[in-house]
Design a protein around this motif. Structure first.
Motif, PDB file in Angstrom:
ATOM      1  N   GLN A   1      54.788  13.092  87.769  1.00  0.00           N
ATOM      2  CA  GLN A   1      54.787  14.199  86.486  1.00  0.00           C
ATOM      3  C   GLN A   1      55.337  15.906  88.445  1.00  0.00           C
ATOM      4  O   GLN A   1      54.277  15.581  89.674  1.00  0.00           O
ATOM      5  CB  GLN A   1      53.423  14.694  86.971  1.00  0.00           C
ATOM      6  CG  GLN A   1      52.845  15.549  86.410  1.00  0.00           C
ATOM      7  CD  GLN A   1      51.535  15.421  85.519  1.00  0.00           C
ATOM      8  OE1 GLN A   1      51.166  14.415  84.831  1.00  0.00           O
ATOM      9  NE2 GLN A   1      50.770  16.743  85.609  1.00  0.00           N
TER      10      GLN A   1
ATOM     11  N   SER B   1      54.611  21.795  83.581  1.00  0.00           N
ATOM     12  CA  SER B   1      54.004  20.719  83.928  1.00  0.00           C
ATOM     13  C   SER B   1      55.561  19.648  82.966  1.00  0.00           C
ATOM     14  O   SER B   1      55.604  20.003  82.055  1.00  0.00           O
ATOM     15  CB  SER B   1      53.033  20.680  83.110  1.00  0.00           C
ATOM     16  OG  SER B   1      52.544  19.253  83.406  1.00  0.00           O
TER      17      SER B   1
ATOM     18  N   ASN C   1      53.548  25.820  89.420  1.00  0.00           N
ATOM     19  CA  ASN C   1      52.889  27.148  89.870  1.00  0.00           C
ATOM     20  C   ASN C   1      53.210  28.215  89.941  1.00  0.00           C
ATOM     21  O   ASN C   1      53.929  28.539  91.598  1.00  0.00           O
ATOM     22  CB  ASN C   1      51.529  27.136  90.253  1.00  0.00           C
ATOM     23  CG  ASN C   1      50.813  25.777  89.206  1.00  0.00           C
ATOM     24  OD1 ASN C   1      50.976  25.141  88.305  1.00  0.00           O
ATOM     25  ND2 ASN C   1      49.708  25.376  90.255  1.00  0.00           N
TER      26      ASN C   1
ATOM     27  N   ILE D   1      53.109  27.854  84.310  1.00  0.00           N
ATOM     28  CA  ILE D   1      52.502  27.111  85.133  1.00  0.00           C
ATOM     29  C   ILE D   1      53.638  26.268  83.962  1.00  0.00           C
ATOM     30  O   ILE D   1      53.708  25.717  82.826  1.00  0.00           O
ATOM     31  CB  ILE D   1      51.260  26.510  84.733  1.00  0.00           C
ATOM     32  CG1 ILE D   1      50.163  27.192  85.560  1.00  0.00           C
ATOM     33  CG2 ILE D   1      51.196  24.752  84.850  1.00  0.00           C
ATOM     34  CD1 ILE D   1      48.877  27.083  85.247  1.00  0.00           C
TER      35      ILE D   1
ATOM     36  N   ASP E   1      54.875  19.763  88.336  1.00  0.00           N
ATOM     37  CA  ASP E   1      53.827  21.054  88.514  1.00  0.00           C
ATOM     38  C   ASP E   1      54.627  21.800  89.404  1.00  0.00           C
ATOM     39  O   ASP E   1      54.972  21.776  90.677  1.00  0.00           O
ATOM     40  CB  ASP E   1      52.520  20.697  88.727  1.00  0.00           C
ATOM     41  CG  ASP E   1      51.853  19.562  87.953  1.00  0.00           C
ATOM     42  OD1 ASP E   1      51.832  19.563  86.396  1.00  0.00           O
ATOM     43  OD2 ASP E   1      51.299  18.834  88.264  1.00  0.00           O
TER      44      ASP E   1
END
Length: 197
Positions: free
Chosen positions: A138, A130, A142, A128, A140
């Motif tokens: 933001q 970020s 994954n 992950i 992110d």
């Protein structure tokens, strides 16, 4: 708090794990006022420096086999920006069941950039990433890779990929939180992709 002559200031705010929105109000020497909201994210997988944490759990899964499950996990705050850990998990319903050891690590690369990863032997590896921009935007990322011979998880995914972009948005007196995400599952013969706003 009063800023120093160069305009810098510092103060402590008690924050808990999770997401917090902090509203900062700035007052100038001639009565001017400015307000800024800042989104702060503190992941659950970071520990304070030199802090050791352990957990152990066990139980019975409510499936047709009444499978026995157990998990032991240890984590250590190596520094303010690095936490490492590991452990083992056991599930009796897996053919030829043995303990599945795992390791994990979390790293704060900069104040607004976090990286976290976990590897479970013979099952999966996941990461992950970020990144928070000063504008409270933001990003992110994954990614999960599954061992093609794993039997611990009851699906045949080869990979999972997810990208999410989120930001608080204020329109007049209405505050909203917008999130756009794209999620892709890679199967042995196909791919499945969804998007969400």
């Amino acid at each position: 708090v009063k800023a120093d002559p160069s305009g810098f200031f510092t103060f402590k705010v008690p924050l808990v794990y999770g997401n917090t929105i902090v509203k900062l109000k700035f007052y100038g020497p001639w009565g001017e006022e400015r307000i800024r909201e800042q989104f702060i994210s503190i992941p659950f997988n970071f520990l304070p420096e030199k802090t050791f944490e352990y957990t152990a759990s066990a139980g019975i899964v409510e499936d047709t086999l009444m499978s026995r499950f157990s998990r032991a996990n240890v984590n250590y705050g190596l520094s303010k920006s690095v936490t490492i850990g590991g452990g083992a998990e056991y599930l009796s319903s897996i053919p030829g069941a043995t303990a599945m050891p795992f390791i994990n690590a979390s790293m704060r690369i900069t104040n607004n950039m976090l990286l976290s990863g976990e590897y479970t032997h013979g099952v999966r590896a996941k990461g992950i990433f970020s990144y928070s921009l000063p504008s409270n935007l933001q990003l992110d990322l994954n990614y999960t890779w599954y061992d093609k011979d794993q039997k611990a998880i009851n699906f045949f995914y080869r990979e999972e990929r997810k990208v999410a972009l989120s930001m608080p948005l204020r329109i007049s007196k209405i505050s909203t939180y917008q999130r756009l995400s794209v999620y892709q599952i890679v199967l042995p013969e196909s791919k499945y992709t969804t998007a969400e706003w």
